[in-house]
Design a protein around this motif. Structure first.
Motif, PDB file in Angstrom:
ATOM      1  N   SER A   1      -5.393   0.694  -4.861  1.00 32.25           N
ATOM      2  CA  SER A   1      -4.089   0.110  -5.163  1.00 32.25           C
ATOM      3  C   SER A   1      -3.166   1.152  -5.795  1.00 32.25           C
ATOM      4  O   SER A   1      -1.966   1.205  -5.500  1.00 32.25           O
ATOM      5  N   LEU A   2      -3.737   2.000  -6.648  1.00 30.98           N
ATOM      6  CA  LEU A   2      -2.957   3.084  -7.249  1.00 30.98           C
ATOM      7  C   LEU A   2      -2.545   4.102  -6.194  1.00 30.98           C
ATOM      8  O   LEU A   2      -1.393   4.567  -6.172  1.00 30.98           O
ATOM      9  N   CYS A   3      -3.486   4.454  -5.313  1.00 30.45           N
ATOM     10  CA  CYS A   3      -3.158   5.377  -4.220  1.00 30.45           C
ATOM     11  C   CYS A   3      -2.026   4.826  -3.363  1.00 30.45           C
ATOM     12  O   CYS A   3      -1.085   5.547  -2.992  1.00 30.45           O
ATOM     13  N   ASP A   4      -2.115   3.544  -3.062  1.00 28.93           N
ATOM     14  CA  ASP A   4      -1.127   2.885  -2.214  1.00 28.93           C
ATOM     15  C   ASP A   4       0.280   2.942  -2.837  1.00 28.93           C
ATOM     16  O   ASP A   4       1.286   3.036  -2.125  1.00 28.93           O
ATOM     17  N   SER A   5       0.332   2.895  -4.163  1.00 31.61           N
ATOM     18  CA  SER A   5       1.632   2.889  -4.850  1.00 31.61           C
ATOM     19  C   SER A   5       2.211   4.287  -5.042  1.00 31.61           C
ATOM     20  O   SER A   5       3.381   4.434  -5.404  1.00 31.61           O
ATOM     21  N   LEU A   6       1.390   5.320  -4.809  1.00 26.90           N
ATOM     22  CA  LEU A   6       1.824   6.693  -5.100  1.00 26.90           C
ATOM     23  C   LEU A   6       2.353   7.459  -3.888  1.00 26.90           C
ATOM     24  O   LEU A   6       2.818   8.587  -4.031  1.00 26.90           O
TER      25      LEU A   6
END
Length: 370
Positions: free
Chosen positions: A258-263
């Motif tokens: 989810s963090l990767c997706d937001s970055l």
């Protein structure tokens, strides 16, 4: 808005991965009216498994009633009794008329815990107009009842817990064949294994059940599917590396993804991956520091040896004792027991001794011990 990688809630349907055998075992036990002790580390999918099974049960059982409550914040036995009764009323008889009558007839509101655990059977009999007897009800006396007690092992902190366990054992014997299942759920796996696996206290009246790892391939395919929906790309080797880093822990993996997706808007490269991992560690840092600050030097050195040497480490060898300053084999036994009591490590056949939380293991190795 639904996240591409849902980690903030229990999941079902396409977001529910693996655990097919566990689903079948739990479903069969609930249909048969058997009780189950479901245990696994925190955030590994216990609630999702239960939710998935309850959804599929609707196709196999004409009717069933679920009474569910948490025991993690109970600090007095009176609170447990009160919560048990109130949730039973909410699930079975919102008006509470018959229930209050049964409470007046019995002592289950006091310290007669056996009567408390038999109360669902008595209430079902009263609602169906069937006479309750001490010999028990027939198997066709009503629809299946499922009583779910989350974080059951937390009750072990109460002074009355041994009395409660004996009463529960006696009640479960009387409830055989009555389509009433108690589902004891726990996140402290060592404590739950002590209650339901290593001990024969409950005999065959409680079936222990834990969660297996979700396969790498299934997690990989799920991540790829979610990335395709958001137009993101990540190399297969990078996906497999993160799965192994988090030891197939789907909650940590979804949080990380989810963090990767937001970055990024497209390709998830190494820089994005490292930033996401640093963000994940940072979000859990107070928790990680708190755990480490409550460990002794011997316990930390034991964990260092476990990380360095692996799960098959012979902690009692003279080389390990000297290298990690663990003093003696007797001290190693004490340290190991203390870490298990704190739910930092556990042990399984074929898996050896391991650190329960893979993120804590990673933080120790990459940050704390550097």
């Amino acid at each position: 808005m639904k996240l591409a990688f849902s980690y903030e809630r229990e999941v079902t349907g396409r977001d529910f991965l693996g655990r097919r055998q566990e689903c079948l075992q739990l479903k069969d036990a609930l249909i048969q009216g058997r009780s189950v002790a479901l245990y696994a580390a925190p955030k590994t999918g216990k609630s999702s498994l239960i939710h998935e099974v309850l959804q599929t049960l609707k196709q196999d059982l004409p009717s069933f009633t679920v009474c569910e409550f948490k025991a993690d914040n109970i600090i007095r036995m009176e609170d447990f009794v009160s919560r048990f009764i109130s949730q039973l009323q909410r699930a079975m008889e919102p008006s509470g008329t018959l229930l209050q009558g049964l409470l007046k007839e019995s002592a289950c509101s006091g310290d007669d815990y056996r009567s408390l655990f038999l109360l669902p059977s008595r209430l079902r009999a009263a609602l169906s107009g069937t006479e309750f007897s001490q010999e028990g009800l027939s198997a066709d006396s009503g629809s299946n009842l499922i009583i779910i007690i989350e974080e059951f092992q937390r009750l072990g902190a109460l002074e009355e817990f041994p009395v409660l366990l004996r009463a529960l054992r006696d009640a479960l014997k009387e409830l055989r064949g009555q389509k009433i299942s108690y589902l004891f759920v726990g996140s402290q796996i060592n404590e739950m294994k002590s209650l339901f696996v290593r001990s024969s206290f409950f005999g065959e009246d409680v079936q222990p059940l834990t969660l297996s790892d979700i396969s790498e391939n299934e997690i990989h395919d799920y991540i790829r599917s979610c990335l395709n929906q958001t137009g993101k790309v990540m190399e297969k080797d990078a996906i497999l590396s993160l799965i192994r880093l988090f030891e197939n822990n789907i909650w940590h993996i979804k949080h990380y993804m989810s963090l990767c997706d937001s970055l990024t808007r497209g390709y998830i490269n190494e820089a994005v991956s490292e930033k996401a991992l640093a963000g994940l560690v940072s979000s859990q840092l107070p928790y990680l520091n708190y755990i480490a600050s409550h460990l002794t030097c011997f316990q930390l050195r034991f964990l260092r040896a476990l990380i360095d040497q692996g799960r098959t480490c012979n902690f009692s060898s003279s080389k390990i004792l000297e290298q990690y300053e663990l003093h003696s084999s007797a001290n190693v036994v004490r340290v190991r027991q203390a870490l298990m009591k704190k739910e930092i490590i556990s042990e399984e056949k074929g898996k050896g001794v391991y650190i329960i939380d893979p993120l804590f293991r990673y933080w120790l190795e990459k940050y704390f011990f550097q």
